[in-house]
Design a protein around this motif. Structure first.
Motif, PDB file in Angstrom:
ATOM      1  N   LYS A 229     -23.605  31.254 -35.131  1.00 38.87           N
ATOM      2  CA  LYS A 229     -23.304  29.864 -35.484  1.00 38.87           C
ATOM      3  C   LYS A 229     -21.821  29.652 -35.820  1.00 38.87           C
ATOM      4  O   LYS A 229     -21.202  28.694 -35.363  1.00 38.87           O
ATOM      5  CB  LYS A 229     -24.188  29.481 -36.673  1.00 38.87           C
ATOM      6  CG  LYS A 229     -24.095  28.036 -37.100  1.00 38.87           C
ATOM      7  CD  LYS A 229     -24.986  27.805 -38.326  1.00 38.87           C
ATOM      8  CE  LYS A 229     -24.369  26.779 -39.250  1.00 38.87           C
ATOM      9  NZ  LYS A 229     -24.353  27.195 -40.645  1.00 38.87           N
ATOM     10  N   LYS A 230     -21.283  30.572 -36.638  1.00 40.83           N
ATOM     11  CA  LYS A 230     -19.880  30.421 -37.071  1.00 40.83           C
ATOM     12  C   LYS A 230     -18.926  30.442 -35.882  1.00 40.83           C
ATOM     13  O   LYS A 230     -17.978  29.657 -35.813  1.00 40.83           O
ATOM     14  CB  LYS A 230     -19.508  31.526 -38.062  1.00 40.83           C
ATOM     15  CG  LYS A 230     -19.868  31.140 -39.477  1.00 40.83           C
ATOM     16  CD  LYS A 230     -19.172  32.027 -40.476  1.00 40.83           C
ATOM     17  CE  LYS A 230     -19.527  31.582 -41.881  1.00 40.83           C
ATOM     18  NZ  LYS A 230     -19.644  32.690 -42.818  1.00 40.83           N
ATOM     19  N   THR A 231     -19.169  31.356 -34.947  1.00 42.40           N
ATOM     20  CA  THR A 231     -18.325  31.439 -33.745  1.00 42.40           C
ATOM     21  C   THR A 231     -18.492  30.179 -32.905  1.00 42.40           C
ATOM     22  O   THR A 231     -17.518  29.621 -32.387  1.00 42.40           O
ATOM     23  CB  THR A 231     -18.736  32.667 -32.900  1.00 42.40           C
ATOM     24  OG1 THR A 231     -18.926  33.773 -33.770  1.00 42.40           O
ATOM     25  CG2 THR A 231     -17.699  32.992 -31.850  1.00 42.40           C
ATOM     26  N   LYS A 234     -16.500  27.086 -33.552  1.00 45.13           N
ATOM     27  CA  LYS A 234     -15.075  27.102 -33.188  1.00 45.13           C
ATOM     28  C   LYS A 234     -14.856  26.933 -31.687  1.00 45.13           C
ATOM     29  O   LYS A 234     -13.721  26.803 -31.239  1.00 45.13           O
ATOM     30  CB  LYS A 234     -14.440  28.421 -33.645  1.00 45.13           C
ATOM     31  CG  LYS A 234     -14.314  28.506 -35.169  1.00 45.13           C
ATOM     32  CD  LYS A 234     -13.778  29.871 -35.569  1.00 45.13           C
ATOM     33  CE  LYS A 234     -14.121  30.191 -37.015  1.00 45.13           C
ATOM     34  NZ  LYS A 234     -14.405  31.612 -37.233  1.00 45.13           N
ATOM     35  N   LEU A 235     -15.951  26.964 -30.907  1.00 46.68           N
ATOM     36  CA  LEU A 235     -15.807  26.876 -29.454  1.00 46.68           C
ATOM     37  C   LEU A 235     -15.493  25.446 -29.009  1.00 46.68           C
ATOM     38  O   LEU A 235     -15.858  24.482 -29.673  1.00 46.68           O
ATOM     39  CB  LEU A 235     -17.090  27.346 -28.754  1.00 46.68           C
ATOM     40  CG  LEU A 235     -17.541  28.794 -28.985  1.00 46.68           C
ATOM     41  CD1 LEU A 235     -18.833  29.071 -28.213  1.00 46.68           C
ATOM     42  CD2 LEU A 235     -16.463  29.788 -28.578  1.00 46.68           C
ATOM     43  N   SER A 236     -14.812  25.333 -27.861  1.00 45.47           N
ATOM     44  CA  SER A 236     -14.567  24.016 -27.276  1.00 45.47           C
ATOM     45  C   SER A 236     -15.840  23.539 -26.600  1.00 45.47           C
ATOM     46  O   SER A 236     -16.780  24.318 -26.387  1.00 45.47           O
ATOM     47  CB  SER A 236     -13.459  24.109 -26.232  1.00 45.47           C
ATOM     48  OG  SER A 236     -13.929  24.860 -25.127  1.00 45.47           O
ATOM     49  N   VAL A 237     -15.889  22.259 -26.270  1.00 48.49           N
ATOM     50  CA  VAL A 237     -17.074  21.690 -25.616  1.00 48.49           C
ATOM     51  C   VAL A 237     -17.392  22.469 -24.331  1.00 48.49           C
ATOM     52  O   VAL A 237     -18.534  22.801 -24.051  1.00 48.49           O
ATOM     53  CB  VAL A 237     -16.849  20.188 -25.287  1.00 48.49           C
ATOM     54  CG1 VAL A 237     -18.031  19.612 -24.500  1.00 48.49           C
ATOM     55  CG2 VAL A 237     -16.634  19.397 -26.572  1.00 48.49           C
ATOM     56  N   GLU A 238     -16.339  22.796 -23.587  1.00 46.76           N
ATOM     57  CA  GLU A 238     -16.510  23.537 -22.336  1.00 46.76           C
ATOM     58  C   GLU A 238     -17.089  24.927 -22.591  1.00 46.76           C
ATOM     59  O   GLU A 238     -18.002  25.376 -21.899  1.00 46.76           O
ATOM     60  CB  GLU A 238     -15.154  23.617 -21.617  1.00 46.76           C
ATOM     61  CG  GLU A 238     -15.227  24.049 -20.168  1.00 46.76           C
ATOM     62  CD  GLU A 238     -16.194  23.229 -19.319  1.00 46.76           C
ATOM     63  OE1 GLU A 238     -16.850  23.821 -18.454  1.00 46.76           O
ATOM     64  OE2 GLU A 238     -16.314  21.986 -19.549  1.00 46.76           O
ATOM     65  N   GLU A 239     -16.584  25.582 -23.642  1.00 43.26           N
ATOM     66  CA  GLU A 239     -17.053  26.939 -23.969  1.00 43.26           C
ATOM     67  C   GLU A 239     -18.501  26.940 -24.486  1.00 43.26           C
ATOM     68  O   GLU A 239     -19.220  27.919 -24.336  1.00 43.26           O
ATOM     69  CB  GLU A 239     -16.141  27.570 -25.029  1.00 43.26           C
ATOM     70  CG  GLU A 239     -14.787  27.979 -24.475  1.00 43.26           C
ATOM     71  CD  GLU A 239     -13.783  28.327 -25.580  1.00 43.26           C
ATOM     72  OE1 GLU A 239     -12.975  29.227 -25.368  1.00 43.26           O
ATOM     73  OE2 GLU A 239     -13.826  27.671 -26.659  1.00 43.26           O
ATOM     74  N   LYS A 240     -18.885  25.810 -25.102  1.00 47.37           N
ATOM     75  CA  LYS A 240     -20.251  25.720 -25.661  1.00 47.37           C
ATOM     76  C   LYS A 240     -21.309  25.614 -24.568  1.00 47.37           C
ATOM     77  O   LYS A 240     -22.472  25.929 -24.789  1.00 47.37           O
ATOM     78  CB  LYS A 240     -20.360  24.507 -26.592  1.00 47.37           C
ATOM     79  CG  LYS A 240     -19.789  24.748 -27.975  1.00 47.37           C
ATOM     80  CD  LYS A 240     -19.912  23.496 -28.834  1.00 47.37           C
ATOM     81  CE  LYS A 240     -19.310  23.751 -30.203  1.00 47.37           C
ATOM     82  NZ  LYS A 240     -19.136  22.521 -30.963  1.00 47.37           N
ATOM     83  N   LYS A 241     -20.861  25.149 -23.410  1.00 47.29           N
ATOM     84  CA  LYS A 241     -21.791  24.957 -22.298  1.00 47.29           C
ATOM     85  C   LYS A 241     -22.501  26.270 -21.979  1.00 47.29           C
ATOM     86  O   LYS A 241     -21.874  27.322 -21.938  1.00 47.29           O
ATOM     87  CB  LYS A 241     -21.005  24.465 -21.061  1.00 47.29           C
ATOM     88  CG  LYS A 241     -21.636  23.234 -20.426  1.00 47.29           C
ATOM     89  CD  LYS A 241     -20.887  22.829 -19.152  1.00 47.29           C
ATOM     90  CE  LYS A 241     -21.899  22.731 -18.034  1.00 47.29           C
ATOM     91  NZ  LYS A 241     -21.372  23.115 -16.748  1.00 47.29           N
TER      92      LYS A 241
END
Lengths: 275, 184, 382
Positions: A229-231, A234-241
């Motif tokens: 969750k913590k990591t 911090k991710l960008s919207v693109e990275e969360k995909k």
């Protein structure tokens, strides 16, 4: 560890119906270890399930158990908890079971904040009926009823539970059973509606249609999409995909339903209310 | 009552308290006067407005068919209900029409009584909501369908304390109107 | 019954249902708002908390039925109430209660259908649904009272039958009697026969939750009482575990239906009016039976020998009773507020021994006594 499991299972019901490599057994193990660590008597536990592969869990454990209709584990469990609040009530559901046909019951059980622990085995597919896409199948993935790719958006069940009024919400996966056990234990100890979503596999249905044919490949995939969750935050919207956050999302203390009902009885018996 | 079975139809629109009036009449007959009694109603989806009808059957014997076959008494608080239900009143029956709203009384072989009941509720008692209770008072006075004592007791038992006095006043006003009312 | 213990009140049918249910020991109610049944939920919401009973308004009809079954498993007598559209939604879980042999009562205050139909108007359109609404062969008990006193009395019976036979029982009201008010004698609990489910008393490790006694009904254990067992909607063996053994399947499903069918004598309730010398019989149920009662009176005033068989138990259906009646009379008239549902059962059971004709009305008004009489006179002139 073997002895712990054996203490709680109905041996005569085995062998189980699950396919080799299925994650249901890992979740069952986590559930049993969590219950055992709390020292609960088997007589005080009621476990309710709906329909699907996951729902067979209730047949395999030596508690007061009920394998009900598709999607309805929570309202059956609600009737049990309301009638005998001393029972520790657990509802085990699959993702289609909980999020599609049982979606309304899920949000309303959360809204009431009734003291039931919901364990959702999310393998992102309808496994028992042959791999049809579920509300948890990621967009773009394949199912037997999504041969050209799934165009639906999938739910974030944990976020849904948290916003609907639950007390405790966490997500883990079969790749990390110790974390799963820990979360289930916390959920079981929580007074109120608690939800633990466990990301699971289905090599036979999901894997076969999504180039993840073996249990090992499915495990590796689950590992690759899991982010603490913590990591994740911090991710960008693109990275969360295509990634799923793991961890505890909510842990609060709010009034529980059967406790509030006791107050209703007290008011009624004192002649209060709007009468 | 000389007839075995008396049928009363209270009609008007939703929100005029006709179902409540029916219940009070039923309680007066059933609990305080010791008759057999059935109260039924017919209503639409609206809680206010729309057609509303409350039926009360009073009998010395056990009541089989629970609905009105031919009304002995029809109360009509609106023109619409008067026109609609007059066809189902027995030839020698009674019509009580609220002349505040029923401006054109249909032709009818039985006894017709008219009074501006809603006007009285507003001007004499000061609350339109008691139109139903004034009506009950008039009906009881005109027909002796139940005793005055029974209807008063039933009304008192039903009404919360804060509006009891107002309603008793309305009922007694109805009795008074009934005493003077002449057949037209 | 001694008079001093009774309380006389003017009650609505739905209110009388609440009184009867509480007297019979109902301590759990779950429901969802629907016309014309809502007064039952409202009554339960007021009364149950006063006696430490449980009331729940659920998120839908399906959940209400599920909660009732869950509650019953913990040992509480449990009930729900609804009308046509809601009863449709409950059907799957009614099937679960049937196969799981979990006592519960479902009240259906019938309104006009199909679909939303006529929410504020009466109907008897659900009598076949009551029998066959959930899929598969299953037992069903359905009772249809026809006045407010009878609603109270038959509600008690409905709860008793559900407990005695461990099966869902449908109480069929209709909008007329559900909303009608009548003088009711409310008995005390001591004046009533109250039946509680049979409890097991075997050793905990010897408990077979679905092993029936000679009456075909297995003794029950409450969840939480120390008898741990499995309840499933799958066809199961005596242990409660799913089975695919043909012999076990056959034995179980036949027992399930037979525990009701073969105990018909105990379950069938009916009333007869002026049947002794009748040449024409009316077979009626629910509010229509009251119209028929008056028809009998009107016909006899004209010298026509008409009698009435009023069915209170609709399911299981008593073939013998109808067959006997058909040998006695020349004509049976079945008036119903549907397009002819129970008349099919009557025709089947009469086996051609008398003419059986249907009289139907579906415009939302109760059938009146005169139209039944006119139908009889029309048939006589033919």
């Amino acid at each position: 560890m073997k002895n712990v499991i054996e203490k709680y299972i109905r041996k005569e019901m085995f062998p189980h119906i699950w396919c080799p490599g299925c994650g249901n057994g890992i979740v069952l193990g986590a559930l049993i270890r969590a219950i055992d660590s709390l020292g609960w008597e088997k007589d005080e536990v009621a476990m309710v399930s709906g329909i699907g592969c996951s729902s067979r869990i209730t047949g395999y454990v030596d508690f007061n158990t009920m394998n009900t209709t598709h999607g309805r584990a929570l309202p059956f469990a609600t009737g049990i908890k309301m009638s005998n609040p001393k029972l520790k009530v657990i509802a085990v559901m699959g993702d289609g079971d909980c999020a599609a046909i049982g979606g309304n019951h899920f949000i309303h059980a959360a809204r009431r904040n009734i003291d039931i622990t919901a364990v959702i085995i999310n393998n992102m597919i309808y496994g028992m009926t042959g791999g049809q896409y579920s509300p948890m199948t990621p967009t773009g993935k394949f199912g037997s009823t999504a041969p050209y790719g799934n165009i639906d958006q999938n739910f974030d069940l944990s976020a849904l539970a948290a916003s609907a009024g639950a007390s405790y919400v966490a997500r883990s996966s079969i790749y990390n059973p110790n974390q799963g056990t820990r979360f289930i234990k916390k959920a079981l100890s929580k007074k109120g509606f608690s939800v633990v979503e466990i990301i699971s596999d289905c090599p036979i249905s999901y894997g076969r249609m999504n180039k993840l044919r073996t249990p090992v490949k499915m495990m590796e995939w689950i590992k690759s999409i899991s982010v603490p969750k913590k990591t994740w935050e911090k991710l960008s919207v693109e990275e969360k995909k295509d990634k799923i956050p793991m961890g505890e999302f909510l842990d609060i203390c709010i009034p529980e339903y059967t406790d509030k009902y006791k107050e209703v009885c007290a008011i009624a018996q004192e002649g209060g209310g709007n009468e | 009552m000389n007839k075995e079975r008396k049928e009363i139809c209270l009609s008007g629109s939703g929100g005029q308290g006709l179902i409540l009036a029916g219940i009070i009449l039923a309680e007066a007959a059933g609990i305080y006067d010791g008759f057999e009694v059935v109260q039924t109603q017919s209503y639409g989806p609206e809680a206010r407005g729309g057609a509303s009808r409350s039926e009360v059957i009073i009998s010395k014997e056990k009541i089989d068919y629970p609905k009105v076959i031919k009304s002995d008494i029809l109360l009509a608080l609106t023109q619409q209900s008067c026109d609609k239900y007059i066809k189902n009143v027995s030839e020698d029956g009674i019509l009580l029409a609220d002349s505040t709203n029923v401006l054109k009384v249909p032709s009818f072989t039985g006894k017709i009584y008219q009074h501006p009941i809603t006007d009285d509720a507003i001007k004499v008692i000061g609350n339109q909501l008691v139109t139903n209770i004034i009506s009950l008072g008039i009906i009881v006075q005109l027909t002796d369908i139940v005793t005055r004592d029974a209807i008063k007791k039933a009304l008192s038992a039903r009404m919360p304390a804060r509006i009891k006095e107002l309603n008793i006043k309305a009922l007694e006003h109805g009795f008074k109107i009934g005493e003077k009312l002449k057949i037209i | 019954m001694s008079d001093e213990k009774q309380i006389v009140k003017i009650l609505q049918g739905n209110e009388a249902c609440v009184e009867g249910a509480l007297l019979a020991g109902i301590r759990f109610f779950a429901g969802y708002p629907i016309t014309p049944a809502s007064e039952i939920a409202e009554g339960m919401a007021r009364r149950l908390p006063k006696i430490d009973g449980k009331f729940m308004q659920m998120e839908d009809e399906i959940a209400s039925m599920a909660a009732v079954i869950g509650a019953s498993l913990t040992g509480l007598k449990a009930m729900t109430a609804s009308s046509g559209p809601g009863i449709c939604l409950k059907q799957e879980n009614i099937g679960f209660a049937a196969i799981g042999e979990i006592p519960c009562v479902i009240v259906n205050a019938q309104r006009g259908g199909p679909s939303t139909g006529l929410p504020t108007k009466p109907s008897q359109g659900d009598v076949m649904q009551a029998r066959w609404g959930t899929h598969g062969d299953h037992p069903m008990i359905a009772l249809a009272p026809s006045d407010v006193n009878e609603i109270l009395e038959i509600t008690v019976k409905a709860v008793n039958f559900s407990e005695k036979y461990r099966t869902p029982v449908m109480l069929l009201l209709d909008e007329v009697i559900a909303h009608m008010r009548e003088k009711v004698n409310i008995p005390s609990r001591e004046q009533l026969e109250i039946i509680d489910r049979k409890k097991t008393n075997v050793k905990k490790d010897e408990f077979l939750p679905f092993k029936a006694d000679e009456d075909m009904v297995p003794p029950m254990a409450d969840f939480g009482s120390g008898y741990r067992y499995h309840v499933t909607g799958l066809v199961h063996n005596e242990k409660g575990y799913p089975t695919s053994d043909a012999e076990e399947i056959d034995k179980f499903l036949r027992r399930l239906s037979n525990k009701v069918e073969l105990n018909k004598k105990d379950i069938v309730i009916k009333e007869e009016y002026s049947l002794d010398d009748a040449k024409i019989a009316i077979v009626a149920y629910g509010s229509v039976a009251r119209a028929a009662q008056r028809t009998v009176k009107l016909a006899r005033e004209k010298g026509i020998k008409v009698g009435l068989l009023k069915l209170i138990t609709l399911w299981p259906f008593d073939d013998d009773l109808i067959n006997q009646l058909a040998s006695q009379v020349d004509l049976i008239v079945v008036p119903e507020m549907n397009l002819g549902q129970m008349v099919r059962e009557v025709q089947r059971a009469a086996q051609g021994k008398s003419r059986v004709i249907s009289y139907t009305r579906i415009d939302g008004d109760l059938i009146n006594p005169i139209e039944i009489l006119e139908k009889i006179e029309e048939e006589m002139s033919q």
